[in-house]
Design a protein around this motif. Sequence first.
Motif, mmCIF file in Angstrom:
data_model
loop_
_atom_site.group_PDB
_atom_site.id
_atom_site.type_symbol
_atom_site.label_atom_id
_atom_site.label_comp_id
_atom_site.label_asym_id
_atom_site.label_seq_id
_atom_site.Cartn_x
_atom_site.Cartn_y
_atom_site.Cartn_z
ATOM 1 N N HIS A 41 0.814 -1.218 0.000
ATOM 2 C CA HIS A 41 0.000 0.000 0.000
ATOM 3 C C HIS A 41 0.852 1.275 0.000
ATOM 4 C CE1 HIS A 41 0.640 -0.551 4.343
ATOM 5 N NE2 HIS A 41 0.434 0.742 4.465
ATOM 6 N N LYS A 42 2.161 1.148 0.192
ATOM 7 C CA LYS A 42 3.064 2.310 0.172
ATOM 8 C C LYS A 42 3.949 2.359 -1.078
ATOM 9 C CE LYS A 42 2.189 4.306 4.160
ATOM 10 N NZ LYS A 42 1.755 5.692 4.247
ATOM 11 N N LEU A 43 3.988 1.273 -1.849
ATOM 12 C CA LEU A 43 4.905 1.192 -2.984
ATOM 13 C C LEU A 43 4.729 2.313 -4.000
ATOM 14 C CD1 LEU A 43 5.201 -2.606 -3.779
ATOM 15 C CD2 LEU A 43 7.051 -1.027 -3.238
ATOM 16 N N ARG A 44 3.508 2.542 -4.446
ATOM 17 C CA ARG A 44 3.270 3.582 -5.464
ATOM 18 C C ARG A 44 3.668 4.953 -4.959
ATOM 19 N NH1 ARG A 44 -2.155 1.283 -8.027
ATOM 20 N NH2 ARG A 44 -1.137 -0.120 -9.491
ATOM 21 N N SER A 53 10.412 3.481 -11.046
ATOM 22 C CA SER A 53 9.369 2.500 -11.329
ATOM 23 C C SER A 53 9.146 1.604 -10.116
ATOM 24 C CB SER A 53 9.766 1.642 -12.532
ATOM 25 O OG SER A 53 10.836 0.793 -12.171
ATOM 26 N N LEU A 54 8.009 0.953 -10.103
ATOM 27 C CA LEU A 54 7.746 -0.011 -9.029
ATOM 28 C C LEU A 54 8.779 -1.136 -9.063
ATOM 29 C CD1 LEU A 54 3.859 -0.311 -9.164
ATOM 30 C CD2 LEU A 54 5.231 0.886 -7.464
ATOM 31 N N ASP A 55 9.214 -1.512 -10.252
ATOM 32 C CA ASP A 55 10.218 -2.571 -10.384
ATOM 33 C C ASP A 55 11.501 -2.240 -9.637
ATOM 34 O OD1 ASP A 55 8.530 -4.042 -11.951
ATOM 35 O OD2 ASP A 55 9.437 -3.448 -13.843
ATOM 36 N N ALA A 56 11.849 -0.978 -9.576
ATOM 37 C CA ALA A 56 13.071 -0.567 -8.880
ATOM 38 C C ALA A 56 12.960 -0.786 -7.375
ATOM 39 C CB ALA A 56 13.381 0.893 -9.169
ATOM 40 N N LEU A 57 11.735 -0.848 -6.872
ATOM 41 C CA LEU A 57 11.522 -0.971 -5.429
ATOM 42 C C LEU A 57 11.169 -2.376 -4.967
ATOM 43 C CD1 LEU A 57 9.465 2.279 -4.778
ATOM 44 C CD2 LEU A 57 11.915 1.921 -4.455
ATOM 45 N N VAL A 58 10.839 -3.256 -5.891
ATOM 46 C CA VAL A 58 10.389 -4.593 -5.508
ATOM 47 C C VAL A 58 11.457 -5.615 -5.865
ATOM 48 C CG1 VAL A 58 8.595 -6.341 -5.786
ATOM 49 C CG2 VAL A 58 7.997 -3.929 -5.926
ATOM 50 N N PRO A 59 12.230 -6.025 -4.883
ATOM 51 C CA PRO A 59 13.250 -7.041 -5.168
ATOM 52 C C PRO A 59 12.598 -8.408 -5.359
ATOM 53 C CG PRO A 59 13.213 -6.581 -2.835
ATOM 54 C CD PRO A 59 12.234 -5.623 -3.490
ATOM 55 N N LYS A 72 9.026 -15.064 -1.023
ATOM 56 C CA LYS A 72 8.725 -14.255 0.144
ATOM 57 C C LYS A 72 7.740 -13.185 -0.300
ATOM 58 C CE LYS A 72 13.169 -14.721 2.382
ATOM 59 N NZ LYS A 72 14.366 -14.033 2.785
ATOM 60 N N SER A 73 6.693 -13.017 0.441
ATOM 61 C CA SER A 73 5.722 -12.008 0.072
ATOM 62 C C SER A 73 6.222 -10.632 0.483
ATOM 63 C CB SER A 73 4.365 -12.289 0.727
ATOM 64 O OG SER A 73 4.480 -12.204 2.118
ATOM 65 N N ILE A 74 5.784 -9.632 -0.257
ATOM 66 C CA ILE A 74 6.154 -8.260 0.054
ATOM 67 C C ILE A 74 5.539 -7.910 1.398
ATOM 68 C CG2 ILE A 74 5.857 -5.855 -0.656
ATOM 69 C CD1 ILE A 74 5.889 -6.893 -3.523
ATOM 70 N N GLY A 75 6.303 -7.272 2.242
ATOM 71 C CA GLY A 75 5.838 -6.926 3.568
ATOM 72 C C GLY A 75 6.287 -7.922 4.620
ATOM 73 N N GLU A 76 6.729 -9.084 4.173
ATOM 74 C CA GLU A 76 7.252 -10.091 5.097
ATOM 75 C C GLU A 76 8.683 -9.733 5.438
ATOM 76 O OE1 GLU A 76 8.733 -14.647 4.576
ATOM 77 O OE2 GLU A 76 6.834 -14.112 3.661
ATOM 78 N N PRO A 77 9.042 -9.741 6.701
ATOM 79 C CA PRO A 77 10.424 -9.414 7.066
ATOM 80 C C PRO A 77 11.427 -10.326 6.375
ATOM 81 C CG PRO A 77 9.038 -9.622 9.022
ATOM 82 C CD PRO A 77 8.226 -10.096 7.844
ATOM 83 N N ALA A 78 12.538 -9.755 5.978
ATOM 84 C CA ALA A 78 13.596 -10.547 5.338
ATOM 85 C C ALA A 78 14.210 -11.488 6.360
ATOM 86 C CB ALA A 78 14.655 -9.625 4.751
ATOM 87 N N ALA A 79 14.596 -12.653 5.902
ATOM 88 C CA ALA A 79 15.190 -13.641 6.811
ATOM 89 C C ALA A 79 16.613 -13.293 7.156
ATOM 90 C CB ALA A 79 15.140 -15.015 6.163
#
Length: 79
Positions: A41-44, A53-59, A72-79
């Motif tokens: 909900h904050k990406l845009r 672009s959104l692609d630049a922010l979504v690994p 891993k879903s977006i918003g899930e803490p990285a391991a």
Amino acid sequence: MSLKAIIVERGITQAQLAVRVQVSEPTISRWVKGASYIPTHKLREVAAILNVSLDALVPLSLTRSSSETQYKSIGEPAA
């Protein structure tokens, strides 16, 4: 390009980004360090502020476990 590099390139501070996105400074720090992902909900909003672009922010976070691929879903803490 990392989120940190984008922020530096745009010439804004994490504190300024936090104010504009209406989140805490520690939240921005966690995003920059990869300890958590930017919520969908904050990406845009973040992409618009940083003019990327959104692609630049979504690994793309893939982990392989035996013969199975897990996402891993977006918003899930990285391991």
